[in-house]
Motif scaffolding. Sequence first.
Motif, PDB file in Angstrom:
ATOM      1  N   LEU A 168       4.566 -34.296   0.539  1.00 21.36           N
ATOM      2  CA  LEU A 168       3.865 -35.225   1.420  1.00 21.36           C
ATOM      3  C   LEU A 168       3.903 -36.631   0.842  1.00 21.36           C
ATOM      4  O   LEU A 168       3.813 -36.833  -0.367  1.00 21.36           O
ATOM      5  N   ILE A 169       4.044 -37.600   1.733  1.00 24.85           N
ATOM      6  CA  ILE A 169       3.953 -39.003   1.361  1.00 24.85           C
ATOM      7  C   ILE A 169       2.992 -39.683   2.326  1.00 24.85           C
ATOM      8  O   ILE A 169       2.615 -39.115   3.355  1.00 24.85           O
ATOM      9  N   VAL A 170       2.626 -40.896   2.007  1.00 26.86           N
ATOM     10  CA  VAL A 170       1.696 -41.654   2.848  1.00 26.86           C
ATOM     11  C   VAL A 170       2.484 -42.529   3.813  1.00 26.86           C
ATOM     12  O   VAL A 170       3.435 -43.213   3.417  1.00 26.86           O
ATOM     13  N   ALA A 171       2.082 -42.475   5.080  1.00 29.85           N
ATOM     14  CA  ALA A 171       2.617 -43.395   6.083  1.00 29.85           C
ATOM     15  C   ALA A 171       1.504 -44.381   6.427  1.00 29.85           C
ATOM     16  O   ALA A 171       0.395 -43.972   6.785  1.00 29.85           O
ATOM     17  N   ALA A 172       1.771 -45.661   6.303  1.00 26.48           N
ATOM     18  CA  ALA A 172       0.763 -46.695   6.571  1.00 26.48           C
ATOM     19  C   ALA A 172       1.393 -47.814   7.392  1.00 26.48           C
ATOM     20  O   ALA A 172       2.619 -48.009   7.355  1.00 26.48           O
ATOM     21  N   PRO A 173       0.582 -48.553   8.148  1.00 26.99           N
ATOM     22  CA  PRO A 173       1.125 -49.715   8.867  1.00 26.99           C
ATOM     23  C   PRO A 173       1.764 -50.681   7.880  1.00 26.99           C
ATOM     24  O   PRO A 173       1.271 -50.851   6.754  1.00 26.99           O
ATOM     25  N   SER A 174       2.841 -51.308   8.256  1.00 29.79           N
ATOM     26  CA  SER A 174       3.565 -52.173   7.326  1.00 29.79           C
ATOM     27  C   SER A 174       2.736 -53.350   6.846  1.00 29.79           C
ATOM     28  O   SER A 174       3.020 -53.917   5.782  1.00 29.79           O
ATOM     29  N   HIS A 175       1.681 -53.732   7.598  1.00 35.79           N
ATOM     30  CA  HIS A 175       0.828 -54.833   7.176  1.00 35.79           C
ATOM     31  C   HIS A 175      -0.389 -54.352   6.392  1.00 35.79           C
ATOM     32  O   HIS A 175      -1.230 -55.146   5.980  1.00 35.79           O
ATOM     33  N   PRO A 246       5.546 -35.428   5.931  1.00 36.56           N
ATOM     34  CA  PRO A 246       6.599 -34.941   5.033  1.00 36.56           C
ATOM     35  C   PRO A 246       7.603 -36.038   4.704  1.00 36.56           C
ATOM     36  O   PRO A 246       7.810 -36.970   5.490  1.00 36.56           O
ATOM     37  N   THR A 247       8.212 -35.919   3.544  1.00 37.22           N
ATOM     38  CA  THR A 247       9.194 -36.911   3.122  1.00 37.22           C
ATOM     39  C   THR A 247      10.314 -37.058   4.146  1.00 37.22           C
ATOM     40  O   THR A 247      10.831 -38.155   4.374  1.00 37.22           O
ATOM     41  N   GLY A 248      10.678 -35.967   4.793  1.00 39.40           N
ATOM     42  CA  GLY A 248      11.735 -36.017   5.787  1.00 39.40           C
ATOM     43  C   GLY A 248      11.449 -36.941   6.948  1.00 39.40           C
ATOM     44  O   GLY A 248      12.368 -37.369   7.650  1.00 39.40           O
ATOM     45  N   ALA A 249      10.165 -37.254   7.179  1.00 33.15           N
ATOM     46  CA  ALA A 249       9.808 -38.142   8.293  1.00 33.15           C
ATOM     47  C   ALA A 249      10.341 -39.550   8.097  1.00 33.15           C
ATOM     48  O   ALA A 249      10.432 -40.331   9.052  1.00 33.15           O
ATOM     49  N   THR A 250      10.725 -39.890   6.859  1.00 30.13           N
ATOM     50  CA  THR A 250      11.264 -41.234   6.611  1.00 30.13           C
ATOM     51  C   THR A 250      12.579 -41.453   7.369  1.00 30.13           C
ATOM     52  O   THR A 250      12.976 -42.595   7.599  1.00 30.13           O
ATOM     53  N   THR A 251      13.243 -40.383   7.758  1.00 32.37           N
ATOM     54  CA  THR A 251      14.507 -40.531   8.487  1.00 32.37           C
ATOM     55  C   THR A 251      14.293 -41.035   9.908  1.00 32.37           C
ATOM     56  O   THR A 251      15.251 -41.458  10.561  1.00 32.37           O
TER      57      THR A 251
END
Length: 304
Positions: A168-175, A246-251
């Motif tokens: 798992l990784i963190v997804a956050a708004p770019s700002h 999941p890390t795969g979501a970065t794709t």
Amino acid sequence: MMINLLHMRHFIAVAEELHFGRAAARLGMAQPPLSQSIKRLEERLGFPLFERTQRAVRLTAAGRVFLEEARRTIAQSEDAVRLARRAASDDLAQISIAFVSAALYRLLPQAIRDFHEIWPDTTIRLDERPTEAQLAGLAGGDIDLGFFHPPIKTIDGLAVELIHRDKLIVAAPSHHPLAALNFCRLVDLAGHNFIMFPHQQGPTLHGKITSACKAAGFVPNIVQEARQMHTILSLVAAGLGVSLVPTGATTMRIAGVAFIPLVDTPADIAWEMAIGWQPRGARKALRNFLEVVRTVGQKLKSEM
């Protein structure tokens, strides 16, 4: 003693209708031949299956036992035909695959690409389905292979194999302030709004994430739930909160989303993907695809 399946089918119809006339109509035949069929069956067995009076037809004790076994025999014969038909369809070179959306991050597309490099003439039919619908399809022979999140309820004859665990990784708004970090810890998420998948969609993982946050000193403030990863990331991009993905979501590369490595995730928390199939009667094309999926799973594991 030879008892053919036709006699059994005749017996089951009479046993379920308890009326020779209705049973004959159900079977699309005249009553006298049906009566003769039951009589021959009883003669071959050496005991009566029915008690007959002018007003009623009832099963004997032996008839009730024979009914259960006859049903089982007919079901097994139909299963044998289905399995043989599937084996004969190897020449068609087609695989039917159902999947949850998370399988599309890396695992399934890579497996399809690698498989088609070796067997380009095999047709793969894809169908996105939730886990429960996949299990029903696998049990009924509607699909050959399913990709879903474990754990699942046990189903007789179904083989299940854990094929990939994604960190798992963190997804956050770019700002968002977290987006400026090179990495973060669970405690860094305290006080921020969370976007999560519904508990019923993955109760085991949902519970583990919640427990890990509590161990870090906070309860996640879940302000929005979404089932699809694309929706979750779109809500993150809109600034509604952060999420653990999941890390795969970065794709998926959705604009406005930053991904930050999470360094203190408990070892038992991961986005797991399993495959399920019926080994009995598995066609060669399916067995070949399974080997490719396992190879891709190992490759992804080595990259983590």
